[in-house]
Design a protein around this motif. Structure first.
Motif, mmCIF file in Angstrom:
data_model
loop_
_atom_site.group_PDB
_atom_site.id
_atom_site.type_symbol
_atom_site.label_atom_id
_atom_site.label_comp_id
_atom_site.label_asym_id
_atom_site.label_seq_id
_atom_site.Cartn_x
_atom_site.Cartn_y
_atom_site.Cartn_z
ATOM 1 N N TYR A 54 0.833 -1.206 0.000
ATOM 2 C CA TYR A 54 0.000 0.000 0.000
ATOM 3 C C TYR A 54 0.865 1.253 0.000
ATOM 4 O O TYR A 54 0.609 2.202 -0.728
ATOM 5 C CB TYR A 54 -0.918 0.002 1.226
ATOM 6 C CG TYR A 54 -2.167 -0.791 1.012
ATOM 7 C CD1 TYR A 54 -3.166 -0.308 0.182
ATOM 8 C CD2 TYR A 54 -2.357 -2.031 1.605
ATOM 9 C CE1 TYR A 54 -4.318 -1.025 -0.046
ATOM 10 C CE2 TYR A 54 -3.504 -2.762 1.391
ATOM 11 C CZ TYR A 54 -4.485 -2.263 0.568
ATOM 12 O OH TYR A 54 -5.611 -2.977 0.331
ATOM 13 N N PHE A 77 0.830 4.051 -2.892
ATOM 14 C CA PHE A 77 0.483 5.439 -2.608
ATOM 15 C C PHE A 77 1.584 6.382 -3.085
ATOM 16 O O PHE A 77 1.339 7.511 -3.458
ATOM 17 C CB PHE A 77 0.234 5.642 -1.108
ATOM 18 C CG PHE A 77 -1.209 5.569 -0.733
ATOM 19 C CD1 PHE A 77 -2.005 6.696 -0.774
ATOM 20 C CD2 PHE A 77 -1.781 4.359 -0.373
ATOM 21 C CE1 PHE A 77 -3.346 6.629 -0.446
ATOM 22 C CE2 PHE A 77 -3.126 4.289 -0.042
ATOM 23 C CZ PHE A 77 -3.909 5.423 -0.078
ATOM 24 N N TYR A 120 -10.592 -0.255 9.173
ATOM 25 C CA TYR A 120 -9.302 0.132 8.627
ATOM 26 C C TYR A 120 -8.952 -0.719 7.421
ATOM 27 O O TYR A 120 -8.530 -0.212 6.383
ATOM 28 C CB TYR A 120 -8.221 -0.003 9.708
ATOM 29 C CG TYR A 120 -6.869 0.472 9.242
ATOM 30 C CD1 TYR A 120 -6.624 1.814 9.048
ATOM 31 C CD2 TYR A 120 -5.846 -0.432 8.986
ATOM 32 C CE1 TYR A 120 -5.396 2.264 8.613
ATOM 33 C CE2 TYR A 120 -4.607 0.004 8.548
ATOM 34 C CZ TYR A 120 -4.382 1.350 8.364
ATOM 35 O OH TYR A 120 -3.160 1.785 7.923
ATOM 36 N N ALA A 147 -10.965 0.463 4.645
ATOM 37 C CA ALA A 147 -10.618 1.817 4.192
ATOM 38 C C ALA A 147 -9.368 1.811 3.310
ATOM 39 O O ALA A 147 -9.278 2.588 2.360
ATOM 40 C CB ALA A 147 -10.410 2.727 5.395
ATOM 41 N N LEU A 148 -8.422 0.915 3.637
ATOM 42 C CA LEU A 148 -7.173 0.905 2.862
ATOM 43 C C LEU A 148 -7.385 0.757 1.352
ATOM 44 O O LEU A 148 -6.968 1.633 0.589
ATOM 45 C CB LEU A 148 -6.255 -0.203 3.376
ATOM 46 C CG LEU A 148 -5.303 0.153 4.526
ATOM 47 C CD1 LEU A 148 -4.506 -1.078 4.924
ATOM 48 C CD2 LEU A 148 -4.360 1.280 4.120
ATOM 49 N N PRO A 149 -8.024 -0.320 0.904
ATOM 50 C CA PRO A 149 -8.184 -0.444 -0.562
ATOM 51 C C PRO A 149 -9.053 0.643 -1.162
ATOM 52 O O PRO A 149 -8.783 1.111 -2.276
ATOM 53 C CB PRO A 149 -8.822 -1.822 -0.743
ATOM 54 C CG PRO A 149 -9.322 -2.223 0.587
ATOM 55 C CD PRO A 149 -8.524 -1.503 1.622
ATOM 56 N N ALA A 194 -9.344 3.779 -0.171
ATOM 57 C CA ALA A 194 -8.513 4.976 -0.285
ATOM 58 C C ALA A 194 -7.528 4.843 -1.436
ATOM 59 O O ALA A 194 -7.319 5.777 -2.203
ATOM 60 C CB ALA A 194 -7.766 5.220 1.026
ATOM 61 N N LEU A 195 -6.969 3.663 -1.574
ATOM 62 C CA LEU A 195 -5.976 3.465 -2.629
ATOM 63 C C LEU A 195 -6.603 3.631 -4.007
ATOM 64 O O LEU A 195 -6.035 4.296 -4.882
ATOM 65 C CB LEU A 195 -5.340 2.076 -2.512
ATOM 66 C CG LEU A 195 -4.242 1.814 -3.542
ATOM 67 C CD1 LEU A 195 -3.048 2.701 -3.274
ATOM 68 C CD2 LEU A 195 -3.828 0.355 -3.543
ATOM 69 N N TRP A 241 -7.216 7.207 -4.646
ATOM 70 C CA TRP A 241 -5.927 7.889 -4.838
ATOM 71 C C TRP A 241 -5.385 7.659 -6.243
ATOM 72 O O TRP A 241 -4.854 8.561 -6.875
ATOM 73 C CB TRP A 241 -4.949 7.384 -3.789
ATOM 74 C CG TRP A 241 -3.576 7.992 -3.820
ATOM 75 C CD1 TRP A 241 -2.419 7.337 -4.054
ATOM 76 C CD2 TRP A 241 -3.231 9.359 -3.580
ATOM 77 N NE1 TRP A 241 -1.362 8.208 -3.982
ATOM 78 C CE2 TRP A 241 -1.826 9.452 -3.694
ATOM 79 C CE3 TRP A 241 -3.966 10.511 -3.287
ATOM 80 C CZ2 TRP A 241 -1.145 10.661 -3.527
ATOM 81 C CZ3 TRP A 241 -3.295 11.707 -3.129
ATOM 82 C CH2 TRP A 241 -1.896 11.769 -3.251
ATOM 83 N N LEU A 242 -5.529 6.432 -6.726
ATOM 84 C CA LEU A 242 -4.940 6.102 -8.024
ATOM 85 C C LEU A 242 -5.944 6.200 -9.174
ATOM 86 O O LEU A 242 -5.677 5.724 -10.271
ATOM 87 C CB LEU A 242 -4.324 4.703 -7.984
ATOM 88 C CG LEU A 242 -3.095 4.542 -7.074
ATOM 89 C CD1 LEU A 242 -2.555 3.133 -7.162
ATOM 90 C CD2 LEU A 242 -2.000 5.534 -7.439
ATOM 91 N N LEU A 243 -7.098 6.835 -8.912
ATOM 92 C CA LEU A 243 -8.153 6.882 -9.921
ATOM 93 C C LEU A 243 -7.680 7.387 -11.293
ATOM 94 O O LEU A 243 -7.966 6.751 -12.310
ATOM 95 C CB LEU A 243 -9.314 7.732 -9.402
ATOM 96 C CG LEU A 243 -10.705 7.341 -9.895
ATOM 97 C CD1 LEU A 243 -10.971 5.873 -9.622
ATOM 98 C CD2 LEU A 243 -11.758 8.191 -9.215
#
Lengths: 295, 281
Positions: free
Chosen positions: A105, A109, B17, B20-22, B24-25, B28-30
């Motif tokens: 991750y 990021f 959590y 949320a991680l995947p 958010a990722l 973020w990488l959209l």
């Protein structure tokens, strides 16, 4: 000769080691700064005779509306770019856990920073593209009316800055992740026993320990903001109607693009940008100098 | 550890959590995911307005198309021609400057050091006109070596900062001991310090590779033709040719991004060590 060398080896050696690097750096970086300063007092198309015109280039700048637009945009860039620092800290805190797969991750990021700004610019152009871009669609869904960010004078600079923030946040994040990794655990535990948590913990215990990371984050973000060129060039080419220009781009446009080869005028713009940057550079150097001499 | 380890919180929080991680990722990488998806979409899909739905087929031929019908191959080659000599040159020069500034005490030491540091921060535009002129005068305008030579000189600033701080942290007793033995200075550099600098050299090489590969400004200033331009400048002009052919633009972008991305994933430890130097005391 050999006796002279033996006796003075320690005195001469550093300069011999420095010579090639220092010579290259002087020729390509240090001397050109002064040459640019001098060129800014000339009217020159890059080929013919350069004509000395004193401060005329600077006088012209005062009445140049495009110059003020660029300057204003630079200020916006600088102010908004600094958001990368808290945003990067936030993501770093979010990711600073030890669950399975967290390393992947973290690297994913960080990913945007590795990609060239040209590619980032193209990605965001696609993202913003009118009629079918993801962002356009999203706005259309919410408000019923899509916005072509890159074609609107009022929004274009912000749209480009968001594209720039993407890799910049990633950079700041990795700085803070390393910093968080090195926060003294005993201090955190002690503070926890004293009942500190959340914001208080962050502000009084963690952030002071992250100071070196914050310093570097601010330095690279300020420099990055003032150097912005690639994204403007790729995404809008300064448009629409020059509204997304920044100083670095306007300088290039004046000196080297199809608008003409006004080297002197371009150099004058570069000198202004250099002066702005010098304020920050002196600050950074002053702090680093203090750290060095205190040690 | 800050924040509090998630393992010490309630089970619900832990699940949240992990969820949320995947999410958010992906958010973020959209932009990246969007481009990656578009790069394997057949042109027909785009023409019919199918931008986000399931692709009617996976069109890996977009990539072949890009290679066959554009000069992307030669742009990539040019990038390597500029990048690799720059890495070698800048690292070689800065091991020496770093050694000089990290080991010897002389009066102007700090002054020279901060000259490198400050030069590394200046805006490119203040160098642009004179450097372009110099390159023209040397007959190196629009060549890969003209571009590489400038990059070597400029990157020496950052590399010196890096190397000097690294060498400064080495045990100085080693050098003193060698001097007592009467070892010549260049031998100390070559046989004692250089082997210890391997991690720094690795870290810098990866970083400089990425920086130079991704450079766009100098590529547009110092090169002009497709025979010499690196991929960043090339992609920019291809983008002009492929108006609205987003499947090609996307595929080209992915190809251009690939070498530094590979470099990063293969040498991740070094890359991050280089980038975060000085972020901890």
């Amino acid at each position: 000769m050999s006796r002279y060398w033996k006796r003075n080896q320690l005195r001469l050696a550093p300069w011999l080691f420095l010579a090639p690097g220092l010579a290259m750096f002087a020729v390509y970086v240090i001397i050109p700064i002064f040459q640019s300063l001098s060129i800014s007092f000339y009217d020159w198309d890059g080929l013919g005779e350069a004509v000395y015109i004193g401060t005329d280039n600077y006088v012209e700048l005062i009445d140049d509306e495009a110059f003020y637009i660029s300057l204003k945009n630079n200020v916006i860039w600088l102010a908004l770019y600094l958001l990368a620092v808290p945003a990067g800290l936030f993501i770093a805190i979010f990711l600073n856990q030890t669950v399975r797969g967290i390393r992947i991750y973290k690297s994913l990021f960080f990913f945007p920073f590795v990609i060239s700004q040209v590619v980032v610019g193209l990605m965001f152009s696609w993202f913003y593209a009118p009629d079918f871009g993801l962002f356009y669609k999203l706005i259309e869904l919410i408000t019923g009316q899509g916005i072509a960010i890159l074609a609107e004078e009022d929004y274009v600079t912000y749209g480009i800055i968001v594209a720039g923030l993407w890799p910049q946040i990633a950079y700041v994040m990795i700085l803070y992740l390393t910093g968080l990794n090195n926060v003294a655990p005993d201090q955190v535990e002690a503070a926890r026993l004293d009942g500190a948590k959340g914001w208080k913990m962050l502000w009084y215990v963690i952030l002071p320990q992250l100071r070196p990371a914050t310093f570097i984050a601010v330095v690279v973000t300020v420099i990055g903001a003032l150097r912005s060129f690639d994204l403007v060039s790729i995404m809008t080419d300064g448009g629409p109607w020059g509204s997304s220009r920044v100083l670095s781009f306007y300088m290039y446009e004046q000196a080297l693009s199809e608008y003409g080869f006004r080297m002197g005028y371009g150099a004058a713009i570069a000198v202004v940008l250099f002066a702005i940057m010098m304020v920050f550079i002196s600050g950074f150097i002053w702090k680093m100098w203090r750290d060095e001499t205190e040690r | 550890m800050f924040p509090r380890p998630i393992q010490q919180t309630s089970l619900t929080a832990q699940w949240m959590y992990k969820l949320a991680l995947p999410v958010a990722l992906i958010l973020w990488l959209l932009p990246l995911l969007g481009v990656a998806m578009t790069s394997v979409r057949p042109a027909m899909d785009l023409a019919q307005g199918n931008y986000f739905g399931i692709p009617s087929s996976f069109a890996f031929e977009n990539y072949l198309d890009v290679f066959r019908n554009s000069d992307i191959g030669s742009y990539m080659l040019n990038s390597f021609k500029v990048t690799i000599p720059t890495v070698i040159g800048a690292v070689a020069l800065s091991t020496m400057t770093g050694f000089a500034l990290g080991i010897y005490k002389f009066r102007s030491n700090l002054l020279v050091f901060f000259l490198f540091v400050a030069g590394n921060f200046v805006p490119f535009q203040i160098l642009m006109v004179p450097v372009r002129d110099l390159t023209l005068d040397l007959g190196m305008y629009n060549t890969w070596y003209g571009l590489a030579l400038f990059h070597i000189a400029f990157q020496t600033g950052f590399c010196t900062l890096f190397m000097r701080n690294f060498i400064k942290a080495l045990p100085f007793e080693l050098i003193e001991a060698a001097r007592v033995e009467g070892v010549a200075e260049w031998r100390i550099f070559w046989y004692i310090v250089l082997p210890l600098m391997r991690p720094a050299i690795a870290a810098l090489s990866v970083l400089i590779f990425t920086f130079i590969w991704n450079d766009f400004f100098w590529a547009t200033v110092l090169t002009t033709s497709k025979e010499t331009q690196p991929i960043t400048a090339g992609l920019s002009s291809l983008n002009g040719q492929w108006v609205a052919a987003w499947h090609l633009v996307s595929a080209g972008s992915i190809i251009a991004a690939l070498p530094p991305v590979l470099m990063f994933f293969l040498m991740q430890k070094h890359f991050i060590a280089g980038l975060t130097l000085g972020a901890v005391k």
